[in-house]
Write an enzyme that holds these catalytic residues in place. Structure first.
Site, short mmCIF file in Angstrom:
data_model
loop_
_atom_site.label_atom_id
_atom_site.label_comp_id
_atom_site.label_asym_id
_atom_site.label_seq_id
_atom_site.Cartn_x
_atom_site.Cartn_y
_atom_site.Cartn_z
N TYR A 222 -0.67 13.26 -5.79
CA TYR A 222 -1.34 11.85 -5.71
C TYR A 222 -0.79 11.21 -7.12
O TYR A 222 -0.48 10.05 -6.97
CB TYR A 222 -2.76 11.71 -5.43
CG TYR A 222 -3.22 10.53 -5.78
CD1 TYR A 222 -2.98 9.57 -4.80
CD2 TYR A 222 -4.16 9.99 -6.81
CE1 TYR A 222 -3.48 8.10 -4.81
CE2 TYR A 222 -4.48 8.70 -6.81
CZ TYR A 222 -4.28 7.95 -5.79
OH TYR A 222 -4.68 6.68 -5.97
N TRP B 166 4.14 5.56 -3.82
CA TRP B 166 4.18 6.40 -2.70
C TRP B 166 2.68 7.06 -2.31
O TRP B 166 2.33 8.15 -2.84
CB TRP B 166 5.29 7.51 -2.95
CG TRP B 166 5.52 8.16 -1.55
CD1 TRP B 166 5.07 9.67 -1.52
CD2 TRP B 166 6.39 7.73 -0.65
NE1 TRP B 166 5.50 9.92 -0.14
CE2 TRP B 166 6.37 8.98 0.39
CE3 TRP B 166 7.21 6.94 -0.24
CZ2 TRP B 166 7.08 8.90 1.54
CZ3 TRP B 166 8.08 6.66 0.70
CH2 TRP B 166 7.75 7.85 1.80
N THR C 261 -4.57 -3.07 -5.48
CA THR C 261 -4.67 -1.97 -6.51
C THR C 261 -3.82 -2.37 -7.81
O THR C 261 -3.30 -3.39 -7.81
CB THR C 261 -3.71 -0.85 -6.32
OG1 THR C 261 -2.06 -1.58 -6.04
CG2 THR C 261 -4.07 -0.42 -4.76
N ASN D 39 1.82 5.65 -10.24
CA ASN D 39 1.65 6.91 -10.61
C ASN D 39 1.74 8.03 -9.59
O ASN D 39 1.37 9.24 -9.76
CB ASN D 39 0.29 6.83 -11.32
CG ASN D 39 0.17 6.14 -12.65
OD1 ASN D 39 0.89 6.19 -13.61
ND2 ASN D 39 -1.18 5.90 -13.14
N HIS E 165 -9.37 0.52 -1.76
CA HIS E 165 -7.89 0.04 -1.60
C HIS E 165 -7.36 0.63 -0.17
O HIS E 165 -7.87 1.05 0.73
CB HIS E 165 -7.14 0.82 -2.46
CG HIS E 165 -7.42 0.60 -3.91
ND1 HIS E 165 -7.74 -0.54 -4.43
CD2 HIS E 165 -7.64 1.24 -5.23
CE1 HIS E 165 -7.69 -0.71 -5.72
NE2 HIS E 165 -7.91 0.65 -6.22
N1 CTP Z 1 0.33 4.44 -6.64
C1 CTP Z 1 0.87 4.66 -5.34
N2 CTP Z 1 1.11 5.97 -4.63
C2 CTP Z 1 0.11 6.88 -5.36
C3 CTP Z 1 -0.49 6.38 -6.62
C4 CTP Z 1 -0.29 5.42 -7.12
O1 CTP Z 1 1.72 3.87 -4.86
N3 CTP Z 1 0.13 8.06 -4.77
C5 CTP Z 1 0.34 3.21 -7.28
C6 CTP Z 1 -0.68 2.19 -6.76
O2 CTP Z 1 -0.22 0.76 -6.67
C7 CTP Z 1 -1.60 2.30 -8.03
C8 CTP Z 1 -0.64 2.55 -9.10
O3 CTP Z 1 0.40 3.28 -8.57
O4 CTP Z 1 -2.48 1.19 -8.24
C9 CTP Z 1 -1.46 3.19 -10.40
O5 CTP Z 1 -1.93 4.38 -9.85
P1 CTP Z 1 -3.34 4.81 -10.23
O6 CTP Z 1 -3.40 5.09 -11.66
O7 CTP Z 1 -3.58 6.17 -9.40
O8 CTP Z 1 -4.12 3.68 -9.78
P2 CTP Z 1 -5.49 4.01 -9.08
O9 CTP Z 1 -6.68 4.22 -10.24
O10 CTP Z 1 -5.66 4.96 -8.20
O11 CTP Z 1 -5.98 2.70 -8.32
P3 CTP Z 1 -6.21 1.32 -9.04
O12 CTP Z 1 -6.24 1.41 -10.52
O13 CTP Z 1 -5.40 0.32 -8.34
O14 CTP Z 1 -7.83 0.87 -8.74
#
Ligand code: CTP
EC number: 2.4.3.-
Length: 319
Positions: free
Chosen positions: A276, A263, A241, A109, A293
């Site tokens: 983000y 990223w 994650t 995401n 994480h």
């Molecule tokens: N991700 C990434 N860089 C970002 C945001 C997300 O690499 N800036 C990747 C991560 O592997 C993340 C996935 O995309 O698990 C999905 O993003 P998100 O929905 O934001 O996950 P989170 O809720 O932040 O974390 P998680 O669901 O893993 O607890």
């Protein structure tokens, strides 16, 4: 056989944050990258020693009954009862049973997807995995539309749907669920106690409105198994994650794996700010000590696998 080197070097004691993204420089999508079939197969085999995506992707109906008590994985002292609704939504057979795909996309995401123009490329993969019900319609040019599996942490209900406080938010979530149109909705319901009611609301909504999704609830052992696999490869992640979980699962049923939207850094490769999330204003918090994480560490491991041809990371524009 030879070992897969996923994390060759130890991290430096002092991290210069201003330069963080420079160190992660990745070749543009167009430059030569070749899939390493031998390595991919070796990784699949190794991971199979820890978990089996076909089984661990979901608890099955035959293994639980309403009223059963489950201890949360991260809050072992807290328990939940398997509700009638949850029971009804458990799949009878694995949604991945005997599934094999030529190429899969896993869409993270990160805001790095914005202006990437990757939508078409993503949609061209045989199986597309997305995370946390991220919106697609308004971002189709950059993220595509095709969704075969989408994850939903219970916290998404709070963050993106205002905990369904009124009819408008309930309708919004319902529309999003209807739009999934038969794909797999993967809900980690047994991870942490905080999501109890939220999971129940979603289950109820799906049943009440006959939403056409195939629900899946990851097995109780998945998280530890995934963590175990990466630890064995010297990647010391605290809590994997969603993105890393999806990659680890995908190795089982995808021949080639392409990652987009991974990223976890505030600046892109050209030192321009990156959001983000591509779709909201959530800020970076995951690089802090308090976070469960260790995204940059995960990224380093994924980048190493990219360089060895086991997966392909796209962090810039698509052609
Ligand atoms: N991700 C990434 N860089 C970002 C945001 C997300 O690499 N800036 C990747 C991560 O592997 C993340 C996935 O995309 O698990 C999905 O993003 P998100 O929905 O934001 O996950 P989170 O809720 O932040 O974390 P998680 O669901 O893993 O607890």
């Amino acid at each position: 056989g030879a070992e897969v080197v996923i994390n060759g070097s130890s991290s430096p004691a002092v991290v210069d944050r201003s330069n963080e993204s420079i160190k992660h420089n990745i070749q543009p999508a167009s430059s030569k990258w070749r899939h390493n079939q031998t390595l991919s197969l070796r990784i699949r085999k190794q991971i199979l020693k820890f978990l089996d995506a076909e089984k661990d992707i979901s608890v099955l109906k035959g293994t639980l009954k309403p009223g059963d008590i489950i201890h949360y994985i991260f809050d072992r002292d807290s328990t939940m009862n398997v509700s009638q609704n949850l029971y009804e939504l458990l799949p009878r057979t694995s949604p991945l049973k005997n599934k094999h795909f030529g190429t899969c996309a896993i869409v993270g995401n990160s805001g790095v997807l914005l202006n990437s123009g990757c939508g078409q490329e993503i949609d061209a993969h045989s199986f597309v995995i997305r995370c946390n019900l991220a919106p697609v319609q308004e971002y189709a040019r950059d993220v595509g539309l095709k969704t075969d599996l989408v994850t939903m942490n219970p916290s998404v209900i709070q963050r993106a749907f205002e905990d369904l406080v009124n009819a408008t938010w309930r309708e919004k979530l319902l529309q999003r669920l209807h739009s999934l149109n038969g794909s797999i909705l993967w809900i980690p319901a047994f991870m942490a106690r905080g999501g109890k009611e939220r999971v129940e609301w979603v289950n109820e909504l799906i049943l009440k409105h006959h939403v056409n999704v195939r629900t899946a609830y990851p097995s109780l052992r998945l998280l530890h198994a995934v963590r175990g696999y990466w630890l064995t490869n010297k990647v010391h992640i605290k809590r994997p994650t969603t993105g890393l979980l999806m990659y680890t699962l995908a190795t089982r049923f995808c021949n080639q794996i392409y990652l987009y939207g991974f990223w976890p850094f505030p600046l892109d490769q050209n030192q321009k700010p990156v959001k983000y999330h591509y779709y909201d204003s959530l800020k970076y918090g995951y690089t802090s000590q308090a976070s469960p994480h260790t995204m940059p560490l995960e990224f380093k491991a994924l980048k190493s696998l990219h360089e060895q041809g086991a997966l392909k990371l796209t962090v810039g524009q698509c052609d």
